[in-house]
Write a protein that holds these residues in place. Structure first.
Motif, PDB file in Angstrom:
ATOM      1  N   LYS A  52      79.017   0.346  57.447  1.00 48.92           N
ATOM      2  CA  LYS A  52      79.100   1.031  58.740  1.00 48.92           C
ATOM      3  C   LYS A  52      80.506   1.549  59.016  1.00 48.92           C
ATOM      4  CE  LYS A  52      75.107  -1.309  60.757  1.00 48.92           C
ATOM      5  NZ  LYS A  52      74.555  -2.086  61.886  1.00 48.92           N
ATOM      6  N   LEU A  53      81.529   0.896  58.464  1.00 45.79           N
ATOM      7  CA  LEU A  53      82.885   1.402  58.650  1.00 45.79           C
ATOM      8  C   LEU A  53      83.098   2.714  57.895  1.00 45.79           C
ATOM      9  CD1 LEU A  53      85.186  -1.766  58.611  1.00 45.79           C
ATOM     10  CD2 LEU A  53      84.400  -0.395  60.558  1.00 45.79           C
ATOM     11  N   GLN A  54      82.369   2.909  56.804  1.00 45.09           N
ATOM     12  CA  GLN A  54      82.455   4.206  56.113  1.00 45.09           C
ATOM     13  C   GLN A  54      81.840   5.298  56.986  1.00 45.09           C
ATOM     14  OE1 GLN A  54      84.416   3.762  53.542  1.00 45.09           O
ATOM     15  NE2 GLN A  54      84.103   1.565  53.869  1.00 45.09           N
ATOM     16  N   LEU A  55      80.737   4.992  57.652  1.00 46.62           N
ATOM     17  CA  LEU A  55      80.120   5.946  58.574  1.00 46.62           C
ATOM     18  C   LEU A  55      81.023   6.174  59.796  1.00 46.62           C
ATOM     19  CD1 LEU A  55      76.453   4.610  58.444  1.00 46.62           C
ATOM     20  CD2 LEU A  55      77.380   6.607  57.276  1.00 46.62           C
ATOM     21  N   TYR A  56      81.711   5.123  60.198  1.00 48.22           N
ATOM     22  CA  TYR A  56      82.685   5.214  61.293  1.00 48.22           C
ATOM     23  C   TYR A  56      83.765   6.234  60.949  1.00 48.22           C
ATOM     24  CZ  TYR A  56      84.987   2.763  65.267  1.00 48.22           C
ATOM     25  OH  TYR A  56      85.523   2.409  66.488  1.00 48.22           O
ATOM     26  N   LYS A  57      84.251   6.189  59.712  1.00 48.23           N
ATOM     27  CA  LYS A  57      85.252   7.160  59.247  1.00 48.23           C
ATOM     28  C   LYS A  57      84.696   8.586  59.323  1.00 48.23           C
ATOM     29  CE  LYS A  57      87.146   4.122  55.633  1.00 48.23           C
ATOM     30  NZ  LYS A  57      87.335   4.024  54.162  1.00 48.23           N
ATOM     31  N   MET A  58      83.458   8.731  58.919  1.00 45.51           N
ATOM     32  CA  MET A  58      82.863  10.069  58.808  1.00 45.51           C
ATOM     33  C   MET A  58      82.501  10.688  60.150  1.00 45.51           C
ATOM     34  SD  MET A  58      80.317  10.063  55.501  1.00 45.51           S
ATOM     35  CE  MET A  58      79.800   8.359  55.326  1.00 45.51           C
ATOM     36  N   HIS A  59      82.073   9.860  61.111  1.00 44.36           N
ATOM     37  CA  HIS A  59      81.414  10.432  62.284  1.00 44.36           C
ATOM     38  C   HIS A  59      82.060  10.133  63.635  1.00 44.36           C
ATOM     39  CE1 HIS A  59      78.251  11.610  59.592  1.00 44.36           C
ATOM     40  NE2 HIS A  59      77.961  10.367  59.265  1.00 44.36           N
ATOM     41  N   TYR A  60      82.897   9.107  63.745  1.00 42.27           N
ATOM     42  CA  TYR A  60      83.416   8.756  65.068  1.00 42.27           C
ATOM     43  C   TYR A  60      84.744   9.452  65.314  1.00 42.27           C
ATOM     44  CZ  TYR A  60      84.567   6.061  69.228  1.00 42.27           C
ATOM     45  OH  TYR A  60      84.884   5.696  70.505  1.00 42.27           O
ATOM     46  N   ARG A  61      84.819  10.206  66.407  1.00 40.85           N
ATOM     47  CA  ARG A  61      85.991  11.037  66.704  1.00 40.85           C
ATOM     48  C   ARG A  61      86.459  10.813  68.143  1.00 40.85           C
ATOM     49  NH1 ARG A  61      85.531  10.984  62.031  1.00 40.85           N
ATOM     50  NH2 ARG A  61      85.305  12.728  60.574  1.00 40.85           N
TER      51      ARG A  61
END
Length: 303
Positions: A52-61
């Motif tokens: 989920k931290l990889q998705l956090y990098k990709m999508h949370y701004r």
């Protein structure tokens, strides 16, 4: 495969990754995850915190994140939360090494780059009369830089750091604890989800025999460790409830952030805010703890 044994130089690894900046995050992060974790991530149905931290990098701004990862700018964020009292004493922040007036610095201090440098850009000075200032200046001069163009990626694909426009040198009071044999201070790292601390990682003995353990919010040992071996059990800080309140306040606007605090003889100090611990590649022991933490974060990263 331990890629660090194949490419031993951190600088070389960074250069290689910079050449691959054209590769989309969704692909590069899958590859990096496989190299570092030893198995492929599941981005469609993620269960682990590491996934989920990889998705956090990709999508949370969240626009607050760039200033929160800058070691000087984050001080204003902490002040904005009404927590001025937990900030360490600041001796100065400098755009260039030539601005530092060495003679005016106290006997002991700590120097860092405001971008952190992956934890490598840190210099502890316990006796300024024992160092060669000219050598030190050469070492820390590269810590200062200004971004001349819009950078689209970095080696870990950590979005929060892309908003930093420059790196400076920050000099602060050197915190020490006489109760620890090596003079280091215990580091309390609260894993927080939307303002709710879930557990705390405690690191001790960073200078000689680095150990760590994880505790729940009732200070029950979870028998977990990650980067370093499991440490001895320690007593709960007397003002642990206050530390939890501080961690909650500093983390309330983010789906996830690790709030790092120090506690020296009852005095709480702010350490840093970490959005991507170990860049999301920490290997927990036992492995099931990765999933336990992952269950605490919702991957709907809307602001």
């Amino acid at each position: 495969m331990d890629y660090k044994k194949i490419i031993k130089s951190r600088q070389s690894r960074t250069k290689i990754l910079s050449k691959l900046s054209w590769v989309p995050d969704s692909i590069m992060l899958r590859i990096q995850y496989r190299l570092k974790m030893g198995f492929w991530p599941d981005f469609k149905h993620p269960k682990r915190l590491s996934e989920k931290l990889q998705l956090y990098k990709m999508h949370y701004r969240n626009p607050s994140m760039p200033r929160c990862v800058d070691k000087y700018d984050v001080r204003e964020y902490v002040k904005g939360k009404g927590l001025d009292s937990i900030l360490n004493s600041l001796y100065g922040v400098y755009d260039d090494v030539s601005e530092i007036q060495f003679d005016t610095l106290p006997h002991r201090f700590i120097m860092k780059s405001t971008t952190g440098g992956g934890g490598f850009n840190v210099l502890v000075v316990k006796d300024k009369n024992a160092i060669d200032w000219d050598d030190v200046k050469q070492k820390i001069a590269p810590w200062c830089w200004k971004r001349t163009r819009q950078q689209k990626t970095n080696s870990g694909r950590e979005w929060a750091y892309l908003g930093i426009k420059q790196s400076r040198i920050i000099i602060e009071e050197l915190l020490e604890d006489d109760n620890n044999p090596d003079g280091s201070i215990d580091d309390y790292k609260f894993f927080c989800f939307k303002g709710k601390p879930y557990c705390v990682q405690v690191d001790r003995g960073r200078y000689e025999d680095h150990r760590q353990n994880y505790y729940d919010l009732d200070w029950k040992s979870l028998g977990v460790h990650c980067t370093y071996p499991e440490g001895l059990l320690i007593d709960k800080p007397v003002n642990f409830d206050v530390m939890k309140q501080v961690a909650s306040k500093l983390s309330e606007e983010f789906p996830f952030v690790r709030v790092d605090l120090y506690n020296i003889q009852g005095k709480i100090y702010f350490g840093e805010l970490t959005f991507y611990p170990s860049s999301g590649y920490g290997k927990f022991h036992p492995d099931s703890f990765d999933k336990e933490l992952g269950a605490q974060i919702n991957t709907d990263f809307s602001i």
